[in-house]
Design a protein around this motif. Structure first.
Motif, PDB file in Angstrom:
ATOM      1  N   CYS A 510     -24.605  32.473  47.487  1.00 32.80           N
ATOM      2  CA  CYS A 510     -25.355  31.522  48.311  1.00 32.80           C
ATOM      3  C   CYS A 510     -24.454  30.379  48.765  1.00 32.80           C
ATOM      4  O   CYS A 510     -23.614  29.904  47.996  1.00 32.80           O
ATOM      5  CB  CYS A 510     -26.537  30.950  47.529  1.00 32.80           C
ATOM      6  N   ALA A 524     -31.501  28.384  51.172  1.00 31.29           N
ATOM      7  CA  ALA A 524     -30.106  28.855  51.219  1.00 31.29           C
ATOM      8  C   ALA A 524     -29.984  30.077  52.094  1.00 31.29           C
ATOM      9  O   ALA A 524     -30.961  30.738  52.449  1.00 31.29           O
ATOM     10  CB  ALA A 524     -29.616  29.170  49.802  1.00 31.29           C
ATOM     11  N   MET A 526     -27.420  33.649  52.167  1.00 30.36           N
ATOM     12  CA  MET A 526     -26.328  34.456  51.633  1.00 30.36           C
ATOM     13  C   MET A 526     -25.499  34.903  52.834  1.00 30.36           C
ATOM     14  O   MET A 526     -26.036  35.478  53.788  1.00 30.36           O
ATOM     15  CB  MET A 526     -26.864  35.657  50.848  1.00 30.36           C
TER      16      MET A 526
END
Length: 815
Positions: A510, A524, A526
């Motif tokens: 992340c 967040a 990825m």
């Protein structure tokens, strides 16, 4: 003695055009020890009887890129291999017989211009000039794509196979793969049989290109590959004297396509209700086989075709063909590595567009295998979108009766599947149904899209203008903005990441700072190594060693696979799909605190329960975990409730909310609220090809925390500057609608497309998002331009903004 090797770098299973393309493109990349195994003879499944239409324009930029690549490749192959491909760029015409279809094909023409595909809207007289045999009396619109064409599918496959052999690949016929072997979660080889002879080829990589055989082979390895064969019909006439070369013709309102070839006419059909085939398995001896004729099934298409093209009435029928082709639950094919088994790759399920797709798909998959990541965003065909339940054969049989016909059905926005419904339901499904919910389906989940008023029909009436639920969406939208609304979001994907090394894994995958206090919620992304967005999620830290991630329901399998792929063998971390364990009720709007305080004794003030935190609460007679976050831009809480208590909690909230005007709201209102707030939608506004900074999500990236996947790409882009930016648009005319794929026009020139759109009922016009090139420009430079959005050839003025047009300072979420 066997001529099969004991080991290989990769084994490709299936010798149709898809398998031959993968072999060819891997060999082009310099791979050695490539083995392709075909159970009978090359092309003997579906490829040999495919119609061979090559249409460049697809539903997205990258699918169009792959189709154009196929067309270019098929032209070059003949010179490279000496095998004639029959590739002829004779163009194509699509005619509309209704105003709705005209709107659709004109929207497609706008999209073609945005993708740099030559296209012309043409008059009825021009249609007649290009296709003199056609009855144009009821044609209301048409488009012409001069670069489209047709080809010889079997010869193209043979040319690809020859090209692969010339580069060292082994292409071996009459060898059946009986199993893909694996150990410790990854491929170790394939078991094969040829007559009485049997053996094993050791390999780390297998590519399932088995077409209609693919589902069963994948299932033996626990891999989900949802596809099913259907009967596909066409006729070929006797030679017609004086018949000249013609463009490919599509008449989707009559479910028909026409192709001239060697002085004969082919008429093919995508009938509304298809005939599944092979429910009990495909016969072992199947090879270049035809299926039994069914003239009664084809006759309605033929009758319309004879009226449309009167010369067919006197033309003799040379061939009445019925052959199997594989179709998928959503009419999109599958590419990529299966999430269940490392080293198990797939290129299958082409939904009758395998010829135009396979050249580009083979190229893309080879690049993906070679580089460890796709060359560009391929999410719409990614195997990781498949849900495990979709391997169910009864489900597939029911669904493909519909998906074949949808190829030529009107592609209205918000169109919902009608077959194989009701598989995944929230615990309050029947409650919502009783209150007027009209459901849509995503990843098998039944989701309330809108709520019908008393006495209103509970069905969609599709169209390109305001559909019959537009006013319902407005009422739900404004309830969220001015009062309080309740959404059922049980379809969220829910993942627990726990163990000693859970934090280390999340810090690595992340971009945001994940080392927060228990009870904090982190928004967040990825990222991949390019800084593209692999996943868009919220993560709640439950304890020192336990985290709870929430992702879109459609991306759950993708997100699970990404997390598991990046968990290191020496780390102690457990990743668990807990989606079915909890329901999610979202209470949103300025009166949300007023309502929740009536059903819970907990303190919901800003001081006691700040934004971006989660707490366990009492609610009604039960318990829930309340997350103070929002996807609509208002004060509110997502309530995570164990499924056994969900109905009770719903009833308690509904009763308490009556005095506050609580309104049940659907996914259409959720989407219109989020787009006013310029919240991004994964798969549309943000993908693995979109850099996190250009998507305007730099606030969720913390490079100072240390290393994480994509950090270098973020630092590099910060230093070099942005190449494009995601911009929000509002049409100043309140009447037109935006969905997605409309063209963005900057200072009179098409520069991009709308990635997602909906109607902003509070802002008073259609809202869209889209990327605008901006290399070397400041924000002021961008906003100084004049913007328009082109819809079906007509341009409408648009206001542009780099900040959310609704509540730009996010003050309402912290009321």
């Amino acid at each position: 003695m066997s001529n099969l090797p004991d080991k290989a770098r990769v084994v490709i299973v299936g010798g149709g055009i898809s398998g031959c393309s993968v072999a060819y493109h891997l060999a082009k990349l310099g791979w050695k020890d490539i083995v392709l195994l075909e159970r009978k003879q090359l092309t003997s499944g579906t490829t040999w009887h495919a119609a061979g239409l090559v249409g460049q324009l697809r539903a997205s930029q990258n699918m169009t890129r792959l189709a154009k690549y196929s067309a270019d490749l098929y032209v070059k192959l003949e010179a490279e291999t000496g095998i004639g491909t029959g590739m002829r760029q004779n163009g194509s015409i699509t005619v509309a017989l209704t105003p709705e279809r005209k709107e659709e094909i004109y929207r497609q023409a706008t999209l073609a211009r945005a993708f740099d595909v030559e296209v012309h809207e043409i008059s009825r007289r021009e249609v007649k000039d290009l296709y003199p045999h056609l009855d144009i009396s009821d044609v209301v619109g048409a488009v012409h794509l001069p670069g489209d064409g047709q080809c010889d599918p079997a010869n193209i496959a043979m040319a690809l196979a020859k090209g692969a052999r010339q580069l060292g690949a082994k292409v071996i016929e009459n060898v059946k793969v009986t199993a893909v072997d694996d150990r410790d979660g990854r491929v170790t080889g394939v078991s094969w049989a040829r007559g009485e002879e049997q053996g094993v080829i050791s390999t780390d990589l297998v590519v399932n290109c088995c077409g209609m055989w693919g589902r069963d082979l994948a299932a033996r390895s626990g891999v989900t590959l949802p596809l099913h064969a259907c009967e596909h019909f066409y006729i070929v006439t006797e030679a017609i004297p004086g018949l000249q070369r013609l463009p490919v013709l599509r008449v989707p309102d009559e479910c028909a396509y026409y192709k001239e070839d060697a002085g004969k006419m082919m008429l093919g059909a995508f009938e509304p209700v298809a005939k599944p085939w092979g429910m009990d398995g495909i016969p072992e001896e199947f090879c270049f086989d035809q299926l039994p004729e069914d003239f009664d099934h084809f006759e309605p298409i033929l009758e319309k075709a004879i009226r449309r093209m009167p010369m067919l009435e006197t033309a003799g029928i040379h061939t009445f063909f019925n052959g199997p082709e594989s179709f998928t639950p959503d009419d999109r094919y599958y590419l990529g590595e299966a999430p269940e088994l490392k080293g198990y790759w797939v290129a299958a399920g082409y939904n009758s567009i395998g010829i135009v797709s396979s050249g580009g798909a083979g190229f893309a998959l080879a690049q993906w295998m070679n580089d460890g990541e796709p060359p560009f965003d391929l999410w719409e065909v990614d195997i990781r979108r498949a849900q495990p339940f979709q391997r169910n054969r009864r489900y597939l049989k029911e669904r493909v009766t519909e998906t074949l016909g949808l190829l030529y059905a009107d592609h209205f926005p918000y169109r919902q599947m009608a077959t194989a419904r009701g598989v995944r339901r929230s615990p309050i499904h029947e409650h919502l149904k009783a209150r007027g919910a009209v459901f849509g389906e995503v990843a098998g989940w039944e989701r309330a899209n809108w709520f019908a008023a008393e006495g209103q029909e509970r069905e969609y009436r599709y169209g390109w203008k305001r559909q019959n639920w537009f006013a319902n969406q407005r009422d739900e939208h404004m309830a969220v903005r001015e009062g309080v609304g309740l959404f059922d979001m049980t379809s969220f994907g829910k993942i627990r990441i726990e163990g000693r090394d859970a934090l280390a894994l999340l810090q690595r995958v992340c971009a945001n700072q994940m080392d927060v206090a228990p009870g904090r919620i982190v928004y967040a992304q990825m990222l991949n190594a390019r800084g593209g967005i692999e996943s868009d999620l919220t993560v709640t830290r439950l304890s020192e060693t336990a985290f709870f991630a929430v992702v879109p329901g459609a991306t759950l399998q993708r997100d699970l696979a990404w997390l598991r792929r990046h968990a290191r063998p020496q780390e102690f971390v457990v990743i668990t799909d807990v989606t079915a364990a909890e329901s999610v009720l979202c209470l949103m709007g300025p009166k949300a605190r007023e309502v929740i305080a009536q059903v819970s004794p907990n303190d919901f003030s800003n001081e006691a329960f700040p934004f971006g935190t989660a707490q366990e609460i009492e609610i009604g007679l039960g318990l829930a975990r309340a997350h103070r976050v929002t996807y609509v831009g208002e004060l509110g809480w997502e309530l995570y409730v164990s499924c056994d208590q969900a109905a009770h909690v719903f009833e308690a909230i509904e009763e308490a909310g009556a005095s506050s005007g609580l309104k049940l709201c659907g996914l259409h209102a959720l989407d219109s609220c989020r787009i006013e707030k310029a919240f991004r939608h994964f798969g549309h506004d943000i993908t693995d090809e979109d850099h996190v900074l250009e998507a305007g999500l730099g606030f969720a990236v913390k490079t100072a925390k240390g290393d994480f996947i994509g950090r270098d790409a973020v630092l590099r882009r910060r230093e070099e500057g942005l190449i494009r930016r995601l911009v929000q648009f509002r049409l100043t005319d309140p009447e037109p609608l935006l969905f997605h794929n409309e063209a963005i026009v900057r200072d009179g020139r098409i520069v991009s497309i709308v990635t997602s759109g909906n109607y902003g009922h509070f802002l008073g016009g259609a809202i869209g998002m889209g990327y605008v090139p901006c290399e070397g420009e400041s924000e002021a430079d961008m906003l100084a331009s004049t913007y328009e959005i082109e819809i079906a050839g007509e341009r409408f003025p648009a206001q542009a903004s780099l900040k959310p047009m609704y509540d730009p300072k996010s003050e309402r979420t912290r009321l």
